[in-house]
Write a protein that holds these residues in place. Structure first.
Motif, PDB file in Angstrom:
ATOM      1  N   ASP A  16       0.835  -1.216   0.000  1.00 20.72           N
ATOM      2  CA  ASP A  16       0.000   0.000   0.000  1.00 20.72           C
ATOM      3  C   ASP A  16       0.865   1.260   0.000  1.00 20.72           C
ATOM      4  O   ASP A  16       0.533   2.265  -0.637  1.00 20.72           O
ATOM      5  CB  ASP A  16      -0.983   0.000   1.176  1.00 20.72           C
ATOM      6  CG  ASP A  16      -0.315  -0.202   2.523  1.00 20.72           C
ATOM      7  OD1 ASP A  16       0.835  -0.706   2.550  1.00 20.72           O
ATOM      8  OD2 ASP A  16      -0.924   0.146   3.552  1.00 20.72           O
ATOM      9  N   GLU A  17       2.009   1.180   0.682  1.00 19.56           N
ATOM     10  CA  GLU A  17       2.918   2.322   0.715  1.00 19.56           C
ATOM     11  C   GLU A  17       3.548   2.536  -0.661  1.00 19.56           C
ATOM     12  O   GLU A  17       3.649   3.666  -1.164  1.00 19.56           O
ATOM     13  CB  GLU A  17       4.013   2.058   1.764  1.00 19.56           C
ATOM     14  CG  GLU A  17       4.890   3.262   1.987  1.00 19.56           C
ATOM     15  CD  GLU A  17       6.042   2.989   2.962  1.00 19.56           C
ATOM     16  OE1 GLU A  17       5.952   2.053   3.781  1.00 19.56           O
ATOM     17  OE2 GLU A  17       7.037   3.733   2.873  1.00 19.56           O
ATOM     18  N   THR A  44      12.988   6.707   1.082  1.00 20.69           N
ATOM     19  CA  THR A  44      11.835   7.580   1.300  1.00 20.69           C
ATOM     20  C   THR A  44      12.186   8.685   2.296  1.00 20.69           C
ATOM     21  O   THR A  44      12.964   8.466   3.222  1.00 20.69           O
ATOM     22  CB  THR A  44      10.626   6.794   1.863  1.00 20.69           C
ATOM     23  OG1 THR A  44      11.028   6.085   3.041  1.00 20.69           O
ATOM     24  CG2 THR A  44      10.068   5.836   0.841  1.00 20.69           C
ATOM     25  N   LYS A  46      10.079  11.089   4.788  1.00 22.84           N
ATOM     26  CA  LYS A  46       8.723  11.259   5.328  1.00 22.84           C
ATOM     27  C   LYS A  46       8.679  12.387   6.355  1.00 22.84           C
ATOM     28  O   LYS A  46       9.643  12.572   7.108  1.00 22.84           O
ATOM     29  CB  LYS A  46       8.262   9.963   6.004  1.00 22.84           C
ATOM     30  CG  LYS A  46       8.055   8.815   5.033  1.00 22.84           C
ATOM     31  CD  LYS A  46       7.578   7.590   5.788  1.00 22.84           C
ATOM     32  CE  LYS A  46       7.495   6.390   4.845  1.00 22.84           C
ATOM     33  NZ  LYS A  46       7.164   5.161   5.578  1.00 22.84           N
ATOM     34  N   ASN A  50       4.330  10.705   6.585  1.00 21.20           N
ATOM     35  CA  ASN A  50       3.824  10.724   5.209  1.00 21.20           C
ATOM     36  C   ASN A  50       4.954  10.911   4.202  1.00 21.20           C
ATOM     37  O   ASN A  50       5.845  11.743   4.403  1.00 21.20           O
ATOM     38  CB  ASN A  50       2.824  11.876   5.021  1.00 21.20           C
ATOM     39  CG  ASN A  50       1.607  11.698   5.901  1.00 21.20           C
ATOM     40  OD1 ASN A  50       1.012  10.621   5.935  1.00 21.20           O
ATOM     41  ND2 ASN A  50       1.270  12.740   6.651  1.00 21.20           N
ATOM     42  N   PHE A  51       4.864  10.166   3.083  1.00 19.13           N
ATOM     43  CA  PHE A  51       5.858  10.277   2.019  1.00 19.13           C
ATOM     44  C   PHE A  51       5.818  11.678   1.407  1.00 19.13           C
ATOM     45  O   PHE A  51       4.766  12.133   0.976  1.00 19.13           O
ATOM     46  CB  PHE A  51       5.564   9.226   0.936  1.00 19.13           C
ATOM     47  CG  PHE A  51       6.447   9.340  -0.262  1.00 19.13           C
ATOM     48  CD1 PHE A  51       7.705   8.757  -0.267  1.00 19.13           C
ATOM     49  CD2 PHE A  51       6.017  10.032  -1.393  1.00 19.13           C
ATOM     50  CE1 PHE A  51       8.534   8.865  -1.376  1.00 19.13           C
ATOM     51  CE2 PHE A  51       6.839  10.142  -2.504  1.00 19.13           C
ATOM     52  CZ  PHE A  51       8.096   9.563  -2.492  1.00 19.13           C
TER      53      PHE A  51
END
Ligand SMILES: CC(C)(COP(=O)(O)OP(=O)(O)OC[C@H]1O[C@@H](n2cnc3c(N)ncnc32)[C@H](O)[C@@H]1OP(=O)(O)O)[C@@H](O)C(=O)NCCC(=O)NCCS
Length: 172
Positions: A16-17, A44, A46, A50-51
């Protein structure tokens, strides 16, 4: 603002990510006439979980002027539009530089970009080199490009061999 940078095997990132990131990439980069390599590593950035920014790294032994070179290929460098201009991609690249030359044990980093971003990548230690650049496509074609901007990161000040670059696989 506290930004958390993490590097994981792409295959270990929850589906999902990954889907959120792929959606952003598709929106930002659009479609391409070429098929691109799947990455081995995903970095990533974040904020509050959140990304907001990231990039991908491909491990590849390529040929430069007929010599085998171990590359850390950087691709998919993005920062979400509302997060740009805050140094996030630069921080991501700095971390990627350390990872490529350190943990990955590559001789060079390599990325392709456009003229406009040469100063951006130069600021974090990347240098433009000459092609031509060749890569494979799934139909067996070997594509040669002469008009892409190719930039490399020289790990530990190594000398770039120069000459034709064959990525020996899909591009990134
Ligand atoms: C390029 C990108 C990743 C930079 O992310 P960022 O987090 O804003 O980067 P930083 O804050 O570390 O550095 C910003 C610098 O990038 C440079 N830059 C970004 N986009 C640029 C563009 N289209 N043309 C010229 N320079 C650009 C600028 O020098 C900018 O400096 P400024 O903030 O002083 O104007 C982001 O703009 C992006 O996602 N662009 C669309 C995708 C893309 O082109 N990726 C690179 C593929 S090779």
């Amino acid at each position: 603002m506290k930004a958390d940078i993490e590097i994981r095997r792409t295959g270990a990132v929850p589906a999902d990510e990954l889907e959120v990131i792929r959606r952003w990439q598709a929106q930002i980069f659009g479609s391409s006439e070429y098929q691109w390599a799947d990455s081995d590593w995903l970095l990533t950035v974040k904020v509050d979980g959140n990304f907001v920014s990231g990039l991908e790294v491909v491990e590849r032994t390529a040929k430069v002027g007929n010599r085998d070179v171990r590359l850390g290929g950087v691709g998919g460098v993005i920062t979400l539009p509302e997060w740009r201009g805050k140094g996030l991609a630069s921080a991501a690249l700095q971390r990627a530089n350390d990872f490529i030359c350190g943990e990955l044990g590559a001789e060079f980093g390599l990325l392709v970009t456009g003229e406009a971003l040469i100063p951006f990548y130069s600021r974090v230690g990347w240098e433009r080199v000459n092609g031509p650049l060749m890569f494979d496509q799934p139909d067996g074609r070997k594509v040669t490009v002469t008009d892409w901007v190719i930039m490399v990161l020289r790990c530990n000040g190594r000398k770039w061999p120069g000459g034709e670059i064959d990525l020996c696989g899909l591009p990134w």
